[in-house]
Design an enzyme around this catalytic site. Structure first.
Site, PDB file in Angstrom:
ATOM      1  N   CYS A   2      37.060 -25.867 -26.433  1.00  0.00           N
ATOM      2  CA  CYS A   2      36.228 -24.686 -26.612  1.00  0.00           C
ATOM      3  C   CYS A   2      34.929 -25.105 -27.318  1.00  0.00           C
ATOM      4  O   CYS A   2      34.973 -25.806 -28.332  1.00  0.00           O
ATOM      5  CB  CYS A   2      36.876 -23.583 -27.423  1.00  0.00           C
ATOM      6  SG  CYS A   2      38.352 -22.906 -26.690  1.00  0.00           S
ATOM      7  N   ARG A  27      33.887 -29.323 -23.184  1.00  0.00           N
ATOM      8  CA  ARG A  27      34.884 -28.927 -24.189  1.00  0.00           C
ATOM      9  C   ARG A  27      35.852 -27.885 -23.654  1.00  0.00           C
ATOM     10  O   ARG A  27      36.823 -27.526 -24.325  1.00  0.00           O
ATOM     11  CB  ARG A  27      34.180 -28.354 -25.418  1.00  0.00           C
ATOM     12  CG  ARG A  27      33.378 -29.353 -26.186  1.00  0.00           C
ATOM     13  CD  ARG A  27      32.954 -28.770 -27.508  1.00  0.00           C
ATOM     14  NE  ARG A  27      34.045 -28.795 -28.444  1.00  0.00           N
ATOM     15  CZ  ARG A  27      34.211 -29.722 -29.379  1.00  0.00           C
ATOM     16  NH1 ARG A  27      33.354 -30.681 -29.518  1.00  0.00           N
ATOM     17  NH2 ARG A  27      35.238 -29.685 -30.185  1.00  0.00           N
ATOM     18  N   TRP A  76      38.594 -23.164 -23.276  1.00  0.00           N
ATOM     19  CA  TRP A  76      39.754 -23.877 -22.746  1.00  0.00           C
ATOM     20  C   TRP A  76      40.949 -23.049 -23.185  1.00  0.00           C
ATOM     21  O   TRP A  76      41.278 -22.990 -24.371  1.00  0.00           O
ATOM     22  CB  TRP A  76      39.824 -25.284 -23.330  1.00  0.00           C
ATOM     23  CG  TRP A  76      40.880 -26.136 -22.713  1.00  0.00           C
ATOM     24  CD1 TRP A  76      40.764 -26.912 -21.592  1.00  0.00           C
ATOM     25  CD2 TRP A  76      42.230 -26.318 -23.177  1.00  0.00           C
ATOM     26  NE1 TRP A  76      41.953 -27.558 -21.335  1.00  0.00           N
ATOM     27  CE2 TRP A  76      42.869 -27.213 -22.293  1.00  0.00           C
ATOM     28  CE3 TRP A  76      42.961 -25.816 -24.256  1.00  0.00           C
ATOM     29  CZ2 TRP A  76      44.192 -27.614 -22.438  1.00  0.00           C
ATOM     30  CZ3 TRP A  76      44.286 -26.212 -24.406  1.00  0.00           C
ATOM     31  CH2 TRP A  76      44.881 -27.105 -23.508  1.00  0.00           C
ATOM     32  N   ASN A 102      37.273 -21.144 -31.806  1.00  0.00           N
ATOM     33  CA  ASN A 102      37.923 -22.338 -31.287  1.00  0.00           C
ATOM     34  C   ASN A 102      39.073 -22.636 -32.235  1.00  0.00           C
ATOM     35  O   ASN A 102      38.884 -22.676 -33.447  1.00  0.00           O
ATOM     36  CB  ASN A 102      36.926 -23.508 -31.272  1.00  0.00           C
ATOM     37  CG  ASN A 102      37.595 -24.822 -30.902  1.00  0.00           C
ATOM     38  OD1 ASN A 102      38.646 -24.842 -30.261  1.00  0.00           O
ATOM     39  ND2 ASN A 102      36.982 -25.922 -31.314  1.00  0.00           N
ATOM     40  N   GLY A 103      40.273 -22.835 -31.671  1.00  0.00           N
ATOM     41  CA  GLY A 103      41.440 -23.113 -32.507  1.00  0.00           C
ATOM     42  C   GLY A 103      42.588 -22.196 -32.130  1.00  0.00           C
ATOM     43  O   GLY A 103      42.564 -21.566 -31.065  1.00  0.00           O
ATOM     44  N   GLU A 484      45.818 -47.721 -19.278  1.00  0.00           N
ATOM     45  CA  GLU A 484      44.515 -47.053 -19.240  1.00  0.00           C
ATOM     46  C   GLU A 484      44.063 -46.847 -17.791  1.00  0.00           C
ATOM     47  O   GLU A 484      43.561 -45.778 -17.428  1.00  0.00           O
ATOM     48  CB  GLU A 484      43.482 -47.861 -20.041  1.00  0.00           C
ATOM     49  CG  GLU A 484      42.076 -47.316 -20.054  1.00  0.00           C
ATOM     50  CD  GLU A 484      41.958 -45.902 -20.629  1.00  0.00           C
ATOM     51  OE1 GLU A 484      42.941 -45.366 -21.152  1.00  0.00           O
ATOM     52  OE2 GLU A 484      40.859 -45.338 -20.514  1.00  0.00           O
ATOM     53  N   LYS A 488      43.299 -43.194 -16.185  1.00  0.00           N
ATOM     54  CA  LYS A 488      41.987 -42.871 -15.596  1.00  0.00           C
ATOM     55  C   LYS A 488      42.179 -42.292 -14.198  1.00  0.00           C
ATOM     56  O   LYS A 488      41.600 -41.282 -13.843  1.00  0.00           O
ATOM     57  CB  LYS A 488      41.096 -44.117 -15.461  1.00  0.00           C
ATOM     58  CG  LYS A 488      40.404 -44.655 -16.665  1.00  0.00           C
ATOM     59  CD  LYS A 488      39.296 -43.822 -17.212  1.00  0.00           C
ATOM     60  CE  LYS A 488      39.782 -42.740 -18.125  1.00  0.00           C
ATOM     61  NZ  LYS A 488      39.992 -43.013 -19.496  1.00  0.00           N
ATOM     62  N   GLU A 491      43.996 -38.729 -14.194  1.00  0.00           N
ATOM     63  CA  GLU A 491      43.287 -37.577 -14.772  1.00  0.00           C
ATOM     64  C   GLU A 491      42.114 -37.106 -13.917  1.00  0.00           C
ATOM     65  O   GLU A 491      41.829 -35.925 -13.879  1.00  0.00           O
ATOM     66  CB  GLU A 491      42.866 -37.819 -16.217  1.00  0.00           C
ATOM     67  CG  GLU A 491      41.755 -38.800 -16.427  1.00  0.00           C
ATOM     68  CD  GLU A 491      41.432 -39.029 -17.898  1.00  0.00           C
ATOM     69  OE1 GLU A 491      41.384 -38.072 -18.670  1.00  0.00           O
ATOM     70  OE2 GLU A 491      41.204 -40.194 -18.268  1.00  0.00           O
ATOM     71  N   HIS A 507      64.393 -52.849 -13.555  1.00  0.00           N
ATOM     72  CA  HIS A 507      65.452 -52.157 -14.290  1.00  0.00           C
ATOM     73  C   HIS A 507      65.500 -50.677 -13.910  1.00  0.00           C
ATOM     74  O   HIS A 507      65.999 -49.860 -14.686  1.00  0.00           O
ATOM     75  CB  HIS A 507      65.260 -52.353 -15.792  1.00  0.00           C
ATOM     76  CG  HIS A 507      65.364 -53.795 -16.192  1.00  0.00           C
ATOM     77  ND1 HIS A 507      66.563 -54.466 -16.231  1.00  0.00           N
ATOM     78  CD2 HIS A 507      64.410 -54.713 -16.491  1.00  0.00           C
ATOM     79  CE1 HIS A 507      66.350 -55.734 -16.569  1.00  0.00           C
ATOM     80  NE2 HIS A 507      65.053 -55.906 -16.732  1.00  0.00           N
ATOM     81  N   LYS A 607      37.473 -32.188 -23.228  1.00  0.00           N
ATOM     82  CA  LYS A 607      37.276 -33.292 -24.161  1.00  0.00           C
ATOM     83  C   LYS A 607      37.500 -32.781 -25.580  1.00  0.00           C
ATOM     84  O   LYS A 607      37.251 -31.613 -25.847  1.00  0.00           O
ATOM     85  CB  LYS A 607      35.842 -33.807 -24.022  1.00  0.00           C
ATOM     86  CG  LYS A 607      35.733 -35.270 -24.353  1.00  0.00           C
ATOM     87  CD  LYS A 607      34.444 -35.844 -23.868  1.00  0.00           C
ATOM     88  CE  LYS A 607      34.353 -37.301 -24.203  1.00  0.00           C
ATOM     89  NZ  LYS A 607      35.206 -38.151 -23.382  1.00  0.00           N
TER      90      LYS A 607
HETATM   91  C1  F6R Z   1      41.276 -39.898 -21.405  1.00  0.00           C
HETATM   92  C2  F6R Z   1      40.803 -39.300 -22.637  1.00  0.00           C
HETATM   93  C3  F6R Z   1      41.811 -38.799 -23.604  1.00  0.00           C
HETATM   94  C4  F6R Z   1      41.378 -39.120 -25.037  1.00  0.00           C
HETATM   95  C5  F6R Z   1      42.347 -38.466 -26.047  1.00  0.00           C
HETATM   96  C6  F6R Z   1      41.995 -38.820 -27.468  1.00  0.00           C
HETATM   97  O1  F6R Z   1      40.226 -40.310 -20.603  1.00  0.00           O
HETATM   98  O2  F6R Z   1      39.639 -39.178 -22.868  1.00  0.00           O
HETATM   99  O3  F6R Z   1      43.080 -39.299 -23.347  1.00  0.00           O
HETATM  100  O4  F6R Z   1      41.351 -40.506 -25.196  1.00  0.00           O
HETATM  101  O5  F6R Z   1      42.327 -37.089 -25.880  1.00  0.00           O
HETATM  102  O6  F6R Z   1      40.706 -38.373 -27.780  1.00  0.00           O
HETATM  103  P1  F6R Z   1      39.918 -38.918 -29.037  1.00  0.00           P
HETATM  104  O7  F6R Z   1      39.670 -40.374 -28.799  1.00  0.00           O
HETATM  105  O8  F6R Z   1      38.667 -38.119 -29.080  1.00  0.00           O
HETATM  106  O9  F6R Z   1      40.801 -38.700 -30.225  1.00  0.00           O
END
Ligand code: F6R
Length: 612
Positions: A2, A27, A76, A102-103, A484, A488, A491, A507, A607
């Site tokens: 948010c 966000r 969000w 937000n929260g 990773e 990537k 997502e 296994h 994010k």
């Molecule tokens: C994946 C991604 C998320 C963040 C996770 C932690 O591409 O961006 O998995 O890595 O939400 O976020 P931060 O690093 O901001 O604590």
């Protein structure tokens, strides 16, 4: 999660709010709304489900809304489905108070019951509307907005960043925060609130960060901050050095591609200032050699991609430091009664510095006496401010939801810190120290060379984008890097994918390999290359299509077994994931592009995850 913005000044507020929301859309992007107050029209509110564009069209770019005071929100969803009604701002029953949040308000049901009994009518399913109504209730009691906000905050439990305007206050925004980011922006004859500095960077670089429990009253020529007892608080104003261009696409079709391409420069910025005369210098760190030597145990705590950095670092640090290093997901650490005491170093890694699970884990570690060191990108963020020590990655703003340059800079910084501690402890010989450090400095150049020719990855993405399940296998650092690569891909392309330690496959999971299953085989870690290749042969024998990722010196060997091969430049083995991850990011990007996905704003994500 948010985004919140507020403006008070002399300019029409709505276009400024919309512009700020656009810069924060990452966000949360399931709905958005703005509330603006004017002398003639009072409080006007517009909200729209979907992307910000819908709100933009609804308000004709803000031109329909009159007034120089307003708040905006991009959502969000947590409580209540994404629709126009649940979108923020929420308005109190008499239409005089507008609030963005937000929260999560944890005791909202109890408060709602109380207000329902008072005859208040609710329109949305959200926890946030409860606060707008509660505010009206207390405002009616005391007729003073600051006092009403104070009373309200004493009753609510949970996390919040609030932006509030009231029809009775033609020139004031009220802001409050607890466990959710909120900053104050200082302009000339105008002032701002925002959950993210990128939203107001265009207007001002002078900011102060609100602390938990604080309330701010923001007018066009003053910002007054109070603690929870409504006593005045002095804030420190900081100068933000990010520029506007770094938060814009700069000709790239997506932020993600731009940020992938920015990685060599970002790594340079992380590393260069910290190397002098062939030695690592960490001026920001307050840990002495004795402190480091006294740590019996090291935890690395993070979420998502930052956790994957921790996975790579665990291998590297144990190798360099000869100390036990445990890497844990922040959401698990918090509730596992962790074995942390005064002899424990707890490293938290976070791009945003606002991830709630990471923040809570760090607080838990501190509570138990652990010493905390944060690796953070966003300067002034909550985690950075609360940690005992902080090392910034200096990657600049990262806008795409899927992290790339933040991951890479975290990784290289962890390598640097690991090497530094190893030298302090005397667990690394001079030759290895010099060799690793020299290679760290060469990483940007080697990465750049690879990034200049991405055609092969593009071609392979077009060959494989139709697969519906993809496995990433590797050993040791390749396994950690595969986690990773797999994240990537899933997502942003929505393809099911899993990362597996190659040796573990037989296994159980190997039963999923059938004719044509795509396996991305990671063979960049030279010490275990032959072992990794025998696992490739096992999946080939079961019909897998193998896309191998290796280093230039091993490419010929790999191509005898794999169906396709990508090769990255060679570096020191412990640094190889820094180069290996780049084709994995690009592969995910181009696969998602082929599938027509919304790369910078993948579904269901946002994010900076500020809810538990
Ligand atoms: C994946 C991604 C998320 C963040 C996770 C932690 O591409 O961006 O998995 O890595 O939400 O976020 P931060 O690093 O901001 O604590």
């Amino acid at each position: 999660m948010c985004g919140i913005i507020g403006y008070v000044g002399r300019e029409p507020a709505a276009p400024i709010l919309l512009d700020g929301l656009e810069r924060m859309e990452y966000r949360g992007y399931d709905s958005a709304g703005i509330a603006v107050r004017s002398e003639t029209r009072g409080l006007q509110v517009k909200k729209a489900k979907g992307r910000l564009k819908a709100l933009y069209d609804l308000t004709h770019g803000g031109a329909d809304m009159e007034g120089t005071l307003g708040i905006g929100h991009t959502r969000w969803a947590t409580h209540g489905e994404p629709n126009d009604i649940n979108a923020h701002p929420h308005i109190s029953e008499n239409g005089q108070i507008a609030l963005v949040h937000n929260g999560i308000i944890e005791n909202y049901l109890e408060l709602k019951e109380h207000l329902l009994r008072q005859g208040v009518t609710f329109t949305s399913d959200t926890d946030s509307e409860v606060v707008a109504q509660l505010l009206e209730f207390h405002y009616n009691e005391c007729h003073n907005m600051l006092e009403a906000v104070g009373r309200c905050l004493r009753r609510i439990e949970g996390s919040y960043a609030f932006g509030i305007i009231c029809a009775d206050y033609p020139n004031a925004l009220i802001a409050a925060r607890k466990d959710a980011p909120l900053l104050l922006g200082y302009g000339d004859g105008e002032n701002y609130i925002a959950s993210d500095v990128t939203a107001i960077l265009k207007h001002t670089r002078k900011v102060s960060y609100m602390d938990d429990g604080e309330i701010a009253v923001v007018t066009n020529d003053s910002i007054d901050v109070f603690d929870s007892e409504l006593e005045p608080v002095e804030k420190t104003i900081c100068q933000v050095d990010w520029d506007v261009a770094s938060a814009e696409k700069g000709g790239y079709p997506h932020f993600m591609l731009k940020e992938i391409m920015e990685q060599p420069e970002a790594i340079r910025k992380t590393v260069s200032p910290r190397i002098r005369d062939g030695r690592i210098v960490l001026d920001e760190l307050h840990l002495t050699r004795e402190d480091v030597a006294a740590f019996a145990r090291i935890f690395i705590i993070a979420c998502g991609s930052s956790y994957h950095v921790g996975m790579v670092s665990k291998y590297n640090w144990e190798r360099l430091l000869r100390r036990p290093v445990e890497v844990m997901l922040a959401s698990e650490f918090r509730y596992c009664d962790p074995l942390v005491d005064e002899r424990t170093l707890v490293i938290v890694i976070s791009q945003s510095g606002e991830t709630l699970d990471t923040m809570a884990a760090m607080r838990e570690a501190k509570r138990r006496g652990g010493r905390t060191l944060a690796i953070v990108n966003v300067v002034g963020s909550s985690i950075a401010r609360e940690a005992d020590d902080v090392l910034y990655t200096w990657a600049g703003p990262e806008i795409a939801v899927a992290t790339t340059k933040a991951y890479s800079t975290q990784l290289v910084l962890m390598d640097l810190v690991g090497l530094y501690f190893a030298e302090e402890l005397g667990t690394v010989d001079e030759e290895t120290y010099a060799a690793v450090l020299a290679e760290i400095q060469l990483l940007p150049e080697k990465m750049q060379v690879f990034l200049e020719h991405t055609e092969d990855v593009q071609y392979l993405a077009s060959r494989y984008f139709n697969h519906d399940s993809i496995f990433f296998i590797g050993r040791n650092l390749d396994y950690a890097m595969g986690m990773e690569g797999s994240l990537k891909l899933k997502e942003i392309s929505y393809i099911h994918s899993e990362a597996y330690a190659s040796g573990e496959l037989k296994h159980g999971t190997i039963s999923l390999i059938e004719q044509g299953t795509l396996v991305v085989a990671l063979g960049t870690y030279a010490p275990l290359f032959d072992k990794a290749m025998s696992n490739v042969v096992e999946v080939k024998a079961r019909g897998a299509e193998v896309l191998a990722l290796t280093t230039e010196d091993l490419a010929e060997k790999v191509s005898k077994t794999a169906d396709a091969t990508i090769a990255v430049p060679v570096t020191h083995p412990i640094l190889q994931p820094s180069l290996g991850v780049v084709p994995l990011q690009l592969f995910a990007y181009y696969v998602a592009l082929q599938r027509g996905c919304d790369i910078d704003k993948p579904r269901n994500l946002a994010k900076s995850v500020t809810v538990e």
